[in-house]
Design an enzyme around this catalytic site. Structure first.
Site, short mmCIF file in Angstrom:
data_model
loop_
_atom_site.label_atom_id
_atom_site.label_comp_id
_atom_site.label_asym_id
_atom_site.label_seq_id
_atom_site.Cartn_x
_atom_site.Cartn_y
_atom_site.Cartn_z
N PRO A 138 -0.31 -13.48 -2.44
CA PRO A 138 -1.46 -12.84 -2.45
C PRO A 138 -1.70 -11.30 -2.93
CG PRO A 138 -0.68 -13.44 -0.24
CD PRO A 138 0.17 -13.90 -1.22
N ALA A 162 -1.84 -7.27 -0.91
CA ALA A 162 -1.60 -7.61 0.49
C ALA A 162 -0.08 -7.05 1.16
CB ALA A 162 -1.62 -9.26 0.56
N ASP A 205 9.86 -1.65 -3.33
CA ASP A 205 9.32 -3.25 -3.90
C ASP A 205 10.35 -3.65 -4.86
OD1 ASP A 205 7.59 -2.83 -1.79
OD2 ASP A 205 5.72 -3.27 -3.04
N ALA A 241 6.63 -8.41 -8.25
CA ALA A 241 7.39 -9.52 -8.51
C ALA A 241 6.74 -10.04 -9.93
CB ALA A 241 7.03 -10.63 -7.35
#
Ligand code: PMV
Length: 316
Positions: free
Chosen positions: A101, A104, A152, A111
């Protein structure tokens, strides 16, 4: 010509979001149930150098050169060409899809970047090691976050639980006893950049208070690491609860997140907190083996639009 495909997982931050932007450590882990995928194939009939990008999830169907310079996909591809010392791309089509999503807190931007950089590098017949891929994805992250910590892109690139501290070598994390987490989505879209920028305003207005809060988060992260490495995941529940309290004080929680956190605890979760940028997005709950479904059901009944059950470490 074959197509070159690469995927990259979503991620959750188990402990330490926001404080990690200010140099404290964080622990993050991949979520393999949701992934971004990039497929690159040659376009022998297209004009030389033309790169066609397709991302049906966000309605994108464009020629790369025509995208604005700060478009994340354009940046990821140009940075890859530059890193490889190549001037111009062979004509190709790049198709990007993702089940992560958006906005979120699950690392969808990182990614997508990592999947695109990997698939494109393979298409170009070259190799980049994980450190370089992560560094390129970090440059793209700056578009989303402004001042990203780098957590991340690191966890998504390595696809393993990581202990991350800014400007330190990334530490892949050993999890001797896997544990289970249930993720609940508030479905409130919350771009990380807004939350990060509000925290910065708070820190600028009252530095000592925020530094104390970040220190307290950092201590929790250290304790959590010890518990995980000692195989005592049960100890993580109270640490998650305490981390959530600190995130509330930092100002990045929301009524929707707290509603789901409370619902998870009431259904028997050992601890729960928001995960990622906050204000919306996802929360996570630590559950005992066998409890995941009960907690997931309670989250859905309390308004979570989606739940994911995932293992940190190798599922027993
Ligand atoms: O991308 P998100 O929402 O998971 O947030 C990343 C975590 C933050 O600490 C809030 C920001 C950062 O760059 O580390």
């Amino acid at each position: 010509m074959p197509a070159f495909t690469a995927t990259a997982p979503g991620k959750i931050i188990l402990f330490g979001e926001h404080a990690v932007v200010y140099g404290r450590p964080a622990i993050a882990a991949p979520v393999n149930q949701v992934r971004a995928r990039a497929v690159v194939s040659a376009d022998p009939l297209a004009p030389s150098g033309q790169v066609h990008v397709l991302a049906p999830d966000i309605g994108l169907d464009a020629i790369l050169d025509e995208l604005p310079a700060d478009h994340p996909l354009k940046m990821a591809l140009y940075l890859t060409l530059e890193e490889l010392g190549l001037g111009r791309s062979p004509a190709c089509t790049i198709r990007v899809t993702s089940t992560i999503p958006l906005a979120a807190g699950l690392g969808s931007g990182a990614a997508v970047s990592v999947a695109v950089i990997r698939a494109y590098t393979a298409f170009l017949g070259r190799h980049l090691d994980d450190g370089r891929i992560s560094a390129l994805a970090f440059e793209v992250e700056k578009l989303y976050h402004g001042t990203p910590s780098g957590v991340d892109n690191s966890v998504v690139t390595y696809g393993q639980p990581v202990y991350f501290q800014r400007d330190q070598p990334i530490e892949i994390f050993h999890v001797p006893n896997a544990f289970q987490i249930v993720i609940g989505d508030t479905s409130v879209a919350s771009p990380t950049a807004f939350a990060v920028s509000d925290v910065r305003k708070g820190w600028q207005a009252d530095g000592p208070r925020f530094e104390n809060l970040f220190d307290a988060v950092g201590e929790i992260v250290q304790q959590a690491r010890q518990a995980i490495e000692a195989g005592q995941a049960g100890l993580l529940g109270p640490l998650m609860d305490r981390n959530q309290e600190l995130l509330e004080e930092i100002g990045v929680s929301s009524p929707e997140l707290e509603w789901l956190v409370d619902a998870a605890r009431a259904a028997g979760a050992l601890g729960a907190k928001l995960s990622g940028g906050g204000r919306g997005g996802n929360m996570i709950a630590l559950v005992e083996p066998g409890q995941a479904e009960t907690v997931a059901r309670a989250l859905s009944a309390s308004g979570a639009t989606r739940t994911i059950e995932t293992w940190i470490g190798k599922k027993p």
